[in-house]
Each structure stands twice: as C-alpha cells, then as structure tokens.
Design an enzyme around this catalytic site. Structure first.
Site, mmCIF file in Angstrom:
data_model
loop_
_atom_site.group_PDB
_atom_site.id
_atom_site.type_symbol
_atom_site.label_atom_id
_atom_site.label_comp_id
_atom_site.label_asym_id
_atom_site.label_seq_id
_atom_site.Cartn_x
_atom_site.Cartn_y
_atom_site.Cartn_z
ATOM 1 N N TRP A 135 57.158 -31.683 10.719
ATOM 2 C CA TRP A 135 58.472 -32.568 10.214
ATOM 3 C C TRP A 135 58.085 -33.946 10.072
ATOM 4 O O TRP A 135 59.222 -33.854 9.742
ATOM 5 C CB TRP A 135 58.246 -32.949 12.468
ATOM 6 N N ASP A 179 58.474 -41.810 13.057
ATOM 7 C CA ASP A 179 59.363 -41.015 13.873
ATOM 8 C C ASP A 179 58.127 -40.981 14.720
ATOM 9 O O ASP A 179 56.956 -40.049 15.152
ATOM 10 C CB ASP A 179 59.044 -40.244 13.139
ATOM 11 N N LYS A 184 61.202 -35.289 24.681
ATOM 12 C CA LYS A 184 59.768 -35.244 25.095
ATOM 13 C C LYS A 184 59.438 -36.172 26.427
ATOM 14 O O LYS A 184 58.734 -35.597 27.489
ATOM 15 C CB LYS A 184 59.103 -35.284 23.751
#
Length: 381
Positions: free
Chosen positions: A113, A186, A210
């Site tokens: 990511w 992030d 999440k």
C-alpha cells in the site's frame, strides 16, 4: 461449527460488532432519532432513503465527526472529512494538494500500500514538478520489518508519508515517528486499535472497512492551521481538493450515508467498551496468543520480525519443500480451517501463505480456537 459461529478473519471488509449490525439493520428498516438506542422516535423512513441535506442525516454526520475527536483522539484543531474513494484515492489527492514544486515528497516503503502511494506521487511529479524520495524501505527483506528512518530528511521536504500498519505483510509501527516535516499517515488498518500517536499526524486517513465501519467511507483529517498556510494547488479539479470538501462541511457531494451511520455506531461501541485504551489491551492479548502459537510451532512460521509485528494482521507461512509442496500444504490447511469454521485465512494473493486479521471486533475466543486448531493440524501432519 455452526454457520452462525464462523470466525471471520477477513482483512477487509472485515468483522464488525454484532450490536452495530443490529442497530444498522434497524436504521435500514426505519431510522430513529437516536440510532444508538431503541428509545428514539421513528421518522417513518429508512436511512437509505433520507436526504443527505436533511436534518436527520446532518445529526448523524455531526455525531460521527464528534466521535472521531472524542474516541480516536484526533485533535479538535483538525478538519475531519468523511469521503469516498478509499485510501487509494488519498494516494493521489495528497500529492495533488500538498506536493510543492521543486520540493521533496518523502515516503517510507513498508509494503504494497505504501508502494501504491509512492507510485501515485511519482506519476504526478511529471506534471506537478515535485520530487519523490523513498527515505526508508524494507522491500529488500520482503517487507518483514519496519525500517529505521534516516536521522536527517532531504532538504526542502514537503512531508513524510508512512503506512502505520501493513495488512499484506503483517508489520506495524510501534508509534508514529517524530520527523522534522509534516507527517502524513495511512492508518487504514490499525486506527482505533490502540493509542500510537495519531495526534502527531499533520494529515491522516483511513479506509473504514477494517476497524471503523463498512467499505465506501474514508476518514480524513488534517491540521486546519497548517492547511491554510499551504499554497493553493493549480490545475486540480474541485472535487479532488480538500478545501472544497471542508468548505461544505464534508458534504460537497452525496456521501455514503449508510457508511457514515455505521462508522458512528462503531465509534460508540468502542467508547462504550472502554475506548481505544481498552481496545489496546484486548488486541494485544489476541496477538500475543497467536504469535506464541506460531513461535512454538515447527510447521507454522510468522513472517514479520519481532518488534515489527502487527497486532491487526498476523501473517505466516507453512513449512515444506519444495515450493509446490508448501503451496499444497497451505491450501490443505486453509481448506480444513474453512471446514472447521475459520473463514478468511488465505494470505493475500500477491504473497500467499496465511493471514489472520484480528481487528477490534474480533472475539478473543476466536483466536483461542484457531490456536487449538493449528496445534491439532500440525499434530496430524
């Protein structure tokens, strides 16, 4: 194991508290003026059919933003936006808005990511005129640890971007770093799981799917005073400017109204169950138990090195050589686990192996049951 007791180890969209499902389902049938409880007055409409400009949704949105400050510890000095497009859109919006020509956008590469975020910055550098620098990386060792940051940043650094937790490789920053530049984070896969210094972030973002809610909502926050001092980006479409959304109170375009309500309900659940500090104790216990089982095994091997191990995404491989035997053994384990009621243990398609995602709402007894299953599977091999 009965279907109603399947343990969901999915990396995302992921497990949510049962209480949240019940309240969200009730709101889909008919929204109440107090969506958190059953004592609110029904409004005669489903959450899914109310206007995002009306007073009923305005109250939900305002409550969700207030809980971001109260529960997650995001400072009141920060603008809070609930956007769409996932973290992937933020990979591009950040350099579009805050990468300054002839200055350096710094990134820490700790997995897939962060690599995607770096790629977007590099792509935009061709037209934005900034430089992208990878100041630390663990790529050479297969992303098995969090790399040390350099003592000094490149001259004229615009910001430093980190990914606080890495779902694919199972590594996590212990605390957000102190850097001599605005820190962007992030925090998609470990936000709300424990205190780890979110207040240090000049800008942060997190996909909700999440620990915060369903897919389709992205939490973004940034320091208002800092943002006001940044040059207005030229040539950026309005919808891709943070200032556009902030000027409309986060409601520039139609939001994911259902997702915002679920985010509100999840944050209330965290608050009512002891807050982020209590989540930290709960999550540490789950992770410790699973890593202990892996470290005691001769069949299963944790991927991440001690000191960098994620509390949210535990990643491991199975022994066996050559590779085709290891792959067959892994497939046999995942199939047997699914039959026993453990869903979502297959590792990310890019790396294989296995992964157990044990977010806030995942029950400790599910980890205990998985450890017992793993020991029995190993015994029978």
């Amino acid at each position: 194991m009965a279907a109603s007791r399947i343990y969901n180890f999915s990396a995302g969209p992921a497990i949510l508290p049962p209480e949240v499902f019940e309240r969200a389902a009730s709101a889909v049938r008919e929204l109440r003026t107090n969506a958190h409880a059953d004592d609110g007055e029904g409004i005669g409409l489903s959450l899914l059919e109310i206007s995002h400009r009306g007073a009923d949704f305005a109250a939900i949105h305002a409550k969700a933003v207030a809980l971001v400050h109260e529960v997650l510890g995001v400072p009141e000095s920060c603008e809070v936006l609930l956007l769409q497009g996932g973290a992937s859109l933020q990979f591009a919006m950040i350099p579009l808005n805050f990468a300054v020509p002839k200055r350096v956008a710094c990134y820490v590469d700790t997995g897939a990511w962060s690599a995607k975020a770096i790629k977007e910055s590099v792509t935009l550098a061709e037209t934005r005129g900034h430089e992208t620098a990878v100041i630390a990386s663990s790529k050479a060792s297969g992303y098995d640890h969090i790399p040390a940051l350099p003592e000094a940043l490149p001259a004229a650094s615009s910001y430093v971007h980190v990914t606080s937790n890495n779902t694919i490789f199972g590594t996590e920053f212990e605390q957000l770093p102190d850097v001599d530049a605005p820190l962007f984070v992030d925090a998609s896969s470990n936000i709300g799981s424990r205190p780890f210094g979110l207040e240090r972030a000049t800008l942060g973002y997190a996909g909700a799917q999440k620990n915060l809610g369903p897919s389709g909502v992205t939490l973004v926050w940034y320091q208002r005073e800092w943002a006001a001092q940044q040059p207005s980006p030229a040539g950026v479409p309005g919808i891709l400017r943070y200032a556009t959304h902030a000027a409309k109170g986060g409601l520039y375009n139609t939001p994911n109204t259902f997702g915002v309500l679920v985010l509100q309900l999840v944050l209330e659940w965290v608050r009512d169950n002891g807050g982020v500090t209590a989540m930290a104790t709960r999550n540490q216990g789950k992770a410790d138990a699973l890593y202990a089982a892996l470290d005691a095994s001769s069949l299963f091997t944790a991927k991440a090195k001690p000191g960098s191990r994620s509390r949210m995404n535990v990643v491991w491989t199975l022994g066996g050589a050559p590779d085709d035997e290891r792959e067959a053994l892994t497939k046999r384990f995942v199939t047997a686990a699914a039959a026993a009621g453990f869903a979502g243990l297959k590792g990310h398609r890019s790396v294989g192996g296995c992964r157990a995602s044990i977010y806030n709402a995942f029950p400790p007894e599910g980890v205990t049951a998985l450890c017992e299953f793993m020991r029995e599977f190993e015994r029978t091999q």
